[in-house]
Design a protein around this motif. Structure first.
Motif, PDB file in Angstrom:
ATOM      1  N   PRO A 100      12.908  -4.898 -56.758  1.00  0.00           N
ATOM      2  CA  PRO A 100      11.771  -4.754 -55.844  1.00  0.00           C
ATOM      3  C   PRO A 100      10.452  -4.613 -56.594  1.00  0.00           C
ATOM      4  N   ASN A 101       9.428  -5.287 -56.076  1.00  0.00           N
ATOM      5  CA  ASN A 101       8.085  -5.176 -56.626  1.00  0.00           C
ATOM      6  C   ASN A 101       7.096  -5.245 -55.464  1.00  0.00           C
ATOM      7  N   GLN A 102       5.810  -5.296 -55.759  1.00  0.00           N
ATOM      8  CA  GLN A 102       4.818  -5.244 -54.692  1.00  0.00           C
ATOM      9  C   GLN A 102       4.871  -6.464 -53.774  1.00  0.00           C
ATOM     10  N   ASP A 147       9.157  -6.049 -51.996  1.00  0.00           N
ATOM     11  CA  ASP A 147       9.775  -4.738 -51.775  1.00  0.00           C
ATOM     12  C   ASP A 147      10.484  -4.643 -50.418  1.00  0.00           C
ATOM     13  N   TRP A 155      14.708  -4.529 -49.933  1.00  0.00           N
ATOM     14  CA  TRP A 155      15.371  -3.361 -49.343  1.00  0.00           C
ATOM     15  C   TRP A 155      16.107  -3.718 -48.063  1.00  0.00           C
TER      16      TRP A 155
END
Length: 219
Positions: free
Chosen positions: A63-65, A68, A72
């Motif tokens: 997950p990153n900006q 995300d 999830w």
């Protein structure tokens, strides 16, 4: 199939799920959604198909900006598969018995030639040694019977993304992972095989899923 914001998915009754996280255009792994749907139909296993392009939110990454929320959602659905099938140990988030995750991806013919399948395990980090050995022997045997000219290789070019290992070992305190019984394989299939030998590929991996259930999933 149920629909989320970034994926569509269906529950199954085997200790396995298959997914095609790069099925959406642009930059789609063409035909991977059809392969996953075919394996699900033949085996009754759970499955996930990505409905968001990797150019917007790549599900095959930590997950990153940018991804995300999508990652999830994807991870939570995997957790629902395990919980609903009763595969988690009592009072634990760890798997009580072996589980198989087959990620179907597409690679260009130019990587290894038009008749090749590469399996990525990050050099064994995503699975146990026993299951890796079984998976390789079983897959090669099925391929030999159906498509004898096809090569199956491991961890050469597409070794797998670290996010695949996170399902097994965890990733920080927010995602503890499901433990050593989680076995994941990133399956890269050449374009020619996906386009012109799709039914054979479906049958091969359906047989692998069915045999895994029989061999590793006895209570």
């Amino acid at each position: 199939m149920k629909k989320g914001n970034y994926i569509k998915y269906a529950y199954g009754h085997r200790c396995c799920h298959v997914d095609a996280v790069h099925a959406a255009s642009p930059k789609a792994d063409r035909f991977t959604d059809e392969i996953v749907a075919g394996i699900m139909e033949r085996t009754g296993c759970a499955g996930i198909i990505g409905t968001v392009s990797r150019t917007i939110a790549d599900l095959n990454r930590p997950p990153n900006q940018d991804n995300d929320e999508a990652v999830w959602e994807y991870r939570e659905v995997i957790g629902q598969f395990l919980y609903n099938m009763g595969l988690l140990a009592p009072d634990s988030c760890k798997l009580a018995r072996p589980y198989l995750h087959v990620g179907i991806h597409g690679m260009r013919d130019q990587i290894h030639g038009p008749l090749c399948i590469e399996i990525g395990t990050i050099y064994g980090r995503t699975c146990s040694l026993r299951v890796k050995k079984w998976f390789g022997e079983t897959l090669k045997d099925k391929v030999r019977q159906a498509l004898p000219e096809v090569r199956v290789i491991f961890d050469k070019h597409w070794v797998g993304n670290p996010s695949l290992a996170a399902h097994r070992w965890g990733e920080g305190r927010h995602y503890p992972g499901y433990g050593k019984n989680y076995n994941a394989f990133q399956v890269e299939i050449a374009r020619t095989l996906r386009e012109h030998h799709r039914e054979d590929i479906i049958c091969i991996f359906a047989d692998v899923v069915a045999e895994f259930s029989g061999m590793f999933s006895r209570r």
